[in-house]
Motif scaffolding. Structure first.
Motif, PDB file in Angstrom:
ATOM      1  N   THR A   1       0.777  -1.401   0.113  1.00 15.72           N
ATOM      2  CA  THR A   1      -0.116   0.202   0.436  1.00 15.72           C
ATOM      3  C   THR A   1       0.616   1.381   0.160  1.00 15.72           C
ATOM      4  N   ASP A   2       1.342   1.164   0.923  1.00 15.56           N
ATOM      5  CA  ASP A   2       2.665   2.329   0.911  1.00 15.56           C
ATOM      6  C   ASP A   2       3.180   2.814  -0.240  1.00 15.56           C
ATOM      7  N   PHE A   3       4.164   1.486  -0.840  1.00 20.63           N
ATOM      8  CA  PHE A   3       4.163   1.951  -2.562  1.00 20.63           C
ATOM      9  C   PHE A   3       3.018   2.293  -3.614  1.00 20.63           C
ATOM     10  N   LEU A   4       1.856   1.815  -3.339  1.00 21.87           N
ATOM     11  CA  LEU A   4       0.750   2.116  -4.411  1.00 21.87           C
ATOM     12  C   LEU A   4       1.265   3.436  -4.445  1.00 21.87           C
ATOM     13  N   LYS A   5       0.773   4.168  -3.111  1.00 23.85           N
ATOM     14  CA  LYS A   5       0.386   5.373  -2.790  1.00 23.85           C
ATOM     15  C   LYS A   5       1.516   6.931  -3.854  1.00 23.85           C
ATOM     16  N   LEU A   6       3.045   5.538  -4.038  1.00 22.36           N
ATOM     17  CA  LEU A   6       3.501   7.044  -4.932  1.00 22.36           C
ATOM     18  C   LEU A   6       3.373   7.129  -6.421  1.00 22.36           C
ATOM     19  N   GLN A   7       2.364   6.349  -7.037  1.00 17.06           N
ATOM     20  CA  GLN A   7       2.104   6.542  -7.730  1.00 17.06           C
ATOM     21  C   GLN A   7       1.073   7.563  -8.620  1.00 17.06           C
ATOM     22  N   ASN A   8       1.447   8.458  -9.306  1.00 16.91           N
ATOM     23  CA  ASN A   8       1.042   9.685  -9.928  1.00 16.91           C
ATOM     24  C   ASN A   8       0.155   9.719 -11.344  1.00 16.91           C
ATOM     25  N   GLY A   9      -0.505   8.645 -11.345  1.00 15.84           N
ATOM     26  CA  GLY A   9      -0.703   8.822 -12.724  1.00 15.84           C
ATOM     27  C   GLY A   9       0.154   7.570 -13.920  1.00 15.84           C
ATOM     28  N   SER A  10       0.717   8.358 -14.743  1.00 12.70           N
ATOM     29  CA  SER A  10       2.071   7.580 -15.233  1.00 12.70           C
ATOM     30  C   SER A  10       3.171   7.613 -14.614  1.00 12.70           C
ATOM     31  N   ASP A  11       3.361   8.219 -13.723  1.00 12.07           N
ATOM     32  CA  ASP A  11       5.074   8.824 -13.105  1.00 12.07           C
ATOM     33  C   ASP A  11       4.534   8.037 -11.451  1.00 12.07           C
ATOM     34  N   ILE A  12       6.056   8.706 -10.753  1.00 10.67           N
ATOM     35  CA  ILE A  12       6.215   7.948  -9.411  1.00 10.67           C
ATOM     36  C   ILE A  12       6.760   9.389  -8.880  1.00 10.67           C
ATOM     37  N   ARG A  13       6.056  10.010  -7.867  1.00 13.71           N
ATOM     38  CA  ARG A  13       6.641  10.805  -7.239  1.00 13.71           C
ATOM     39  C   ARG A  13       6.395  10.784  -6.106  1.00 13.71           C
ATOM     40  N   GLY A  14       6.874  11.279  -5.155  1.00 10.14           N
ATOM     41  CA  GLY A  14       6.897  11.356  -3.747  1.00 10.14           C
ATOM     42  C   GLY A  14       8.359  12.476  -2.612  1.00 10.14           C
ATOM     43  N   VAL A  15       8.098  12.167  -1.710  1.00 12.17           N
ATOM     44  CA  VAL A  15       8.926  13.116  -0.887  1.00 12.17           C
ATOM     45  C   VAL A  15      10.307  12.795  -0.505  1.00 12.17           C
ATOM     46  N   ALA A  16      11.312  13.046  -1.729  1.00 14.39           N
ATOM     47  CA  ALA A  16      12.660  12.912  -1.173  1.00 14.39           C
ATOM     48  C   ALA A  16      13.727  13.656  -0.297  1.00 14.39           C
ATOM     49  N   VAL A  17      12.992  14.779   0.308  1.00  7.38           N
ATOM     50  CA  VAL A  17      14.169  15.676   1.255  1.00  7.38           C
ATOM     51  C   VAL A  17      13.066  15.920   2.564  1.00  7.38           C
ATOM     52  N   PRO A  18      14.238  15.334   3.464  1.00  9.27           N
ATOM     53  CA  PRO A  18      13.691  16.332   4.852  1.00  9.27           C
ATOM     54  C   PRO A  18      13.247  17.497   4.962  1.00  9.27           C
ATOM     55  N   GLY A  19      12.517  18.007   5.649  1.00 11.45           N
ATOM     56  CA  GLY A  19      13.012  19.558   6.226  1.00 11.45           C
ATOM     57  C   GLY A  19      11.049  20.495   6.439  1.00 11.45           C
ATOM     58  N   VAL A  20      10.407  19.603   5.022  1.00 17.23           N
ATOM     59  CA  VAL A  20       9.644  20.831   5.383  1.00 17.23           C
ATOM     60  C   VAL A  20       7.847  19.942   6.211  1.00 17.23           C
ATOM     61  N   GLU A  21       7.879  20.410   6.980  1.00 16.94           N
ATOM     62  CA  GLU A  21       6.635  20.004   8.169  1.00 16.94           C
ATOM     63  C   GLU A  21       5.068  19.743   7.403  1.00 16.94           C
ATOM     64  N   GLY A  22       5.040  18.277   7.887  1.00 18.65           N
ATOM     65  CA  GLY A  22       3.578  17.536   7.387  1.00 18.65           C
ATOM     66  C   GLY A  22       3.816  16.704   6.000  1.00 18.65           C
ATOM     67  N   GLU A  23       6.098  17.001   5.179  1.00 15.01           N
ATOM     68  CA  GLU A  23       5.879  15.885   4.413  1.00 15.01           C
ATOM     69  C   GLU A  23       6.691  15.464   4.717  1.00 15.01           C
ATOM     70  N   PRO A  24       6.236  13.988   5.185  1.00 14.38           N
ATOM     71  CA  PRO A  24       7.598  13.080   5.342  1.00 14.38           C
ATOM     72  C   PRO A  24       7.944  12.846   4.421  1.00 14.38           C
ATOM     73  N   VAL A  25       9.118  11.857   4.152  1.00 12.92           N
ATOM     74  CA  VAL A  25      10.301  11.396   3.019  1.00 12.92           C
ATOM     75  C   VAL A  25       9.394  10.220   3.350  1.00 12.92           C
ATOM     76  N   SER A  26       9.038  10.285   1.780  1.00 13.79           N
ATOM     77  CA  SER A  26       8.301   9.008   1.250  1.00 13.79           C
ATOM     78  C   SER A  26       9.001   7.835   0.350  1.00 13.79           C
ATOM     79  N   LEU A  27      10.518   9.082  -0.501  1.00 11.63           N
ATOM     80  CA  LEU A  27      11.044   8.409  -1.510  1.00 11.63           C
ATOM     81  C   LEU A  27      12.606   8.360  -1.398  1.00 11.63           C
ATOM     82  N   PRO A  28      12.746   7.197  -0.096  1.00 10.53           N
ATOM     83  CA  PRO A  28      14.621   7.296   0.722  1.00 10.53           C
ATOM     84  C   PRO A  28      15.173   6.310  -0.143  1.00 10.53           C
ATOM     85  N   GLU A  29      16.544   6.293  -0.465  1.00  7.04           N
ATOM     86  CA  GLU A  29      16.785   5.325  -0.897  1.00  7.04           C
ATOM     87  C   GLU A  29      16.692   3.785  -1.211  1.00  7.04           C
ATOM     88  N   PRO A  30      16.021   3.324  -0.189  1.00  3.76           N
ATOM     89  CA  PRO A  30      15.762   1.730  -0.246  1.00  3.76           C
ATOM     90  C   PRO A  30      14.977   1.586  -1.010  1.00  3.76           C
TER      91      PRO A  30
END
Length: 614
Positions: free
Chosen positions: A90-119
């Motif tokens: 489920t966590d992985f499927l949340k990254l789907q944005n239509g025909s793209d994959i998108r997530g938060v890659a950089v920490p530091g923005v309040e309310g936007e936890p990193v969802s696209l770490p290296e692993p």
């Protein structure tokens, strides 16, 4: 990790901004940082990412290593006690944005936890490699995947994570460095072994115009960009890889990873230059004397001034924000953004330029401005390109998204003699529909969205903002060569007669997914109920008429204008587009919708209320 490293290979998982004190503590690898210390995914996440490098660390956007100096490095991961997040499918499927994959890659923005770490990135890349091997039915043949990125600050980190993930899947990696999305697709079509092309697949690391902390991926094969079904398949594979790659399996997967670096943008830009020269009858410098300024918004499009326009003879002084800077300090790189369009318009007027060109971050969208400061974007850009294409292919069908104006339809069909096929939102939807129409025998040569996404049949249906601008440059060059005039007035004259609305609005009616009014239903089901109610209300109103052909939402004409209410492709939102010839008429159309949806308590109609109160 120990082993041989190719020359100038960036082995530190840190970003370009590491030396900036503002970002140093944010990005510096720490032993107990789960997002920055894991190298390859496994359920216990016990991996260590130290690497013994035998060469000097590279800097961001460094000069590409020549092919003759390419070497390989060996992946020899050693285990440690570092921890990575526990994630499921489920966590992985949340990254789907239509025909793209998108997530938060950089920490530091309040309310936007990193969802696209290296692993997670490594698992996604490994999944794409696995998917590609299955699709290509490669057998013993070694596949290769090209990888590029835009100017985002997380790009270097994700580039290496992607390369490691691809290596685990058993494919060779070709790094392009700073590149554009269209160039990545093009690399699957180019046949030039000296540039390691064609690639069997390509990955672009980008999140388009989204804020600096976001990132994501677009995937390509020679058939084009991957669609929603394929993206879902890859994310499901990635979740399995992430969960099931045990220590034992990881040790078995150790293999030589071939990573080479290629300056592919030289190939791509050469193709753009040659296209303009060909249109001008083979002239070496067909744009000589033209003053054209470029605004890249600190994205990946800065190449266009020096690598495309200047070789064609154009003057590019006054071009701005060409240097890549993933914090986007000047404006959002987005041709739909008012501030961005004001910036390029000002640059044109201040420098008395003939034309201005602006790109989004990864150069798959664009817009232009003529010498008087008149913008060519949205409906006007579609009208301009339709005029150019219909000169070349009389009677052809122009495919657009659903929010184009009635005036554009009249312009394409009555003035230009073409056919307007208004389809759905989403650039992939528009392109796929154009391809489908051609397959049924209905000739179409242009698929374009109001957002600035556009693709041409002659360019392999490649969604390419740079090539759209090349078509405009072709017209400038060919018109002057034929003695038909010079300067951007040639372009302005092409859209003469386009009926444009005095008022154009987009309101966003949000659905509260947690509201009791949903009664446990999915927000999409609730949204469809809203649309049906609006449709029913139109039937009894003699002043209104529903569009006879419509592929998305409900489109209604009346009071000298129209409105389109549709359900967002991805979000719990009902966008409402209104175009009218006066503010009073826009309010009348807004009231039609407001009265129809007033009983839907989970719908935030505050934007609509503000309009109707005015």
């Amino acid at each position: 990790m120990e082993g041989k490293v190719l020359q100038k290979f960036n082995v530190e998982q840190c970003c370009y901004y590491l030396q900036n004190k503002q970002f140093k503590t944010r990005y510096q690898r720490q032993p107990n940082n789960p997002y920055m210390s894991a190298l390859l995914p496994c359920p216990r996440g016990n991996l260590h990412s130290s690497m013994r490098a035998h060469t000097t660390l590279s800097k961001y956007h460094q000069t590409t290593t020549p092919i003759s100096k390419q070497t390989s490095f060996y992946c020899n991961a050693s285990l440690s006690s570092a921890t990575v997040p526990s994630l499921d499918k489920t966590d992985f499927l949340k990254l789907q944005n239509g025909s793209d994959i998108r997530g938060v890659a950089v920490p530091g923005v309040e309310g936007e936890p990193v969802s696209l770490p290296e692993p997670v990135t490594e698992a996604i890349a490994a999944a794409f490699g696995q998917w590609l091997l299955h699709k290509k039915n490669a057998g013993s043949r070694k596949l290769r995947v090209s990888v590029g990125h835009d100017s985002r600050i997380s790009a270097p980190t994700l580039l290496e994570a992607v390369s490691r993930g691809l290596g685990v899947s058993g494919v060779d990696v070709v790094q392009f460095g700073l590149a554009s999305t269209p160039a990545m697709f093009n690399s699957t079509l180019t046949e030039d072994e000296s540039f390691l092309c064609p690639a069997d697949g390509a990955i672009m690391i980008t999140a388009s115009h989204l804020p600096y902390n976001r990132n994501g991926f677009k995937f390509f094969t020679s058939d084009g960009g991957l669609g929603k079904v394929d993206i879902k398949n890859i994310l499901e594979r990635a979740a399995d890889i992430y969960q099931n790659l045990s220590d034992e399996n990881l040790m078995k997967s150790q293999r030589e990873v071939s990573i080479k670096k290629v300056d592919y943008m030289a190939v791509y830009t050469s193709g753009l230059v040659n296209a303009v020269r060909k249109a001008a009858g083979g002239l070496e410098k067909p744009l000589e004397g033209f003053h054209i300024v470029v605004d890249a918004g600190n994205g990946a499009g800065g190449f266009f001034a020096a690598k495309v326009l200047e070789p064609l003879g154009a003057i590019t002084s006054g071009s701005q924000f060409l240097e890549p800077d993933g914090m986007f300090p000047n404006h959002i790189p987005n041709p739909e953004d008012k501030t961005a369009m004001q910036a390029i318009t000002k640059a044109v007027l201040d420098n008395k330029a003939d034309l201005g060109i602006i790109f989004d971050t990864d150069v798959d969208r664009s817009a232009a401005v003529d010498s008087s400061g008149r913008e060519f974007n949205r409906n006007r850009l579609i009208a301009l390109l339709s005029a150019i294409v219909l000169e070349e292919h009389p009677g052809t069908t122009i495919v657009t998204d659903s929010v184009t104006s009635d005036g554009l339809t009249s312009f394409i069909e009555k003035k230009l003699g073409g056919k307007h096929h208004r389809f759905k939102r989403g650039y992939k939807n528009v392109i796929d529909e154009a391809i489908r129409l051609n397959s049924t025998g209905e000739e179409t040569h242009l698929a374009i969205e109001t957002s600035g996404h556009g693709a041409l049949k002659e360019n392999h249906w490649l969604d390419d903002g740079a090539y759209l601008m090349v078509k405009i440059l072709n017209k400038l060059a060919s018109a002057r060569a034929a003695g038909e005039g010079s300067g951007s007035k040639v372009l302005t004259d092409l859209v003469e007669g386009l009926d444009e609305p005095k008022v154009a609005l987009e309101l966003r009616l949000k659905i509260d997914k947690n509201h009791s009014d949903l009664e446990g239903r999915d927000f999409r089901e609730y949204g469809e109920t809203v649309l049906q109610q609006v449709s029913n209300s139109i039937e009894t109103n003699p002043n209104l008429k529903k569009a006879s052909v419509n592929y998305e939402g409900i489109r209604v004409s009346g009071f000298g204008g129209w409105f389109l209410l549709r359900l967002s492709l991805h979000d719990p939102v009902l966008p409402l587009n209104i175009e009218a010839q006066s503010e009073d008429d826009a309010v009348k159309l807004g009231l039609v919708v407001a009265n129809a949806v007033k009983e839907f308590n989970a719908l935030d109609t505050s934007a609509l209320s503000s309009l109707t109160r005015s």
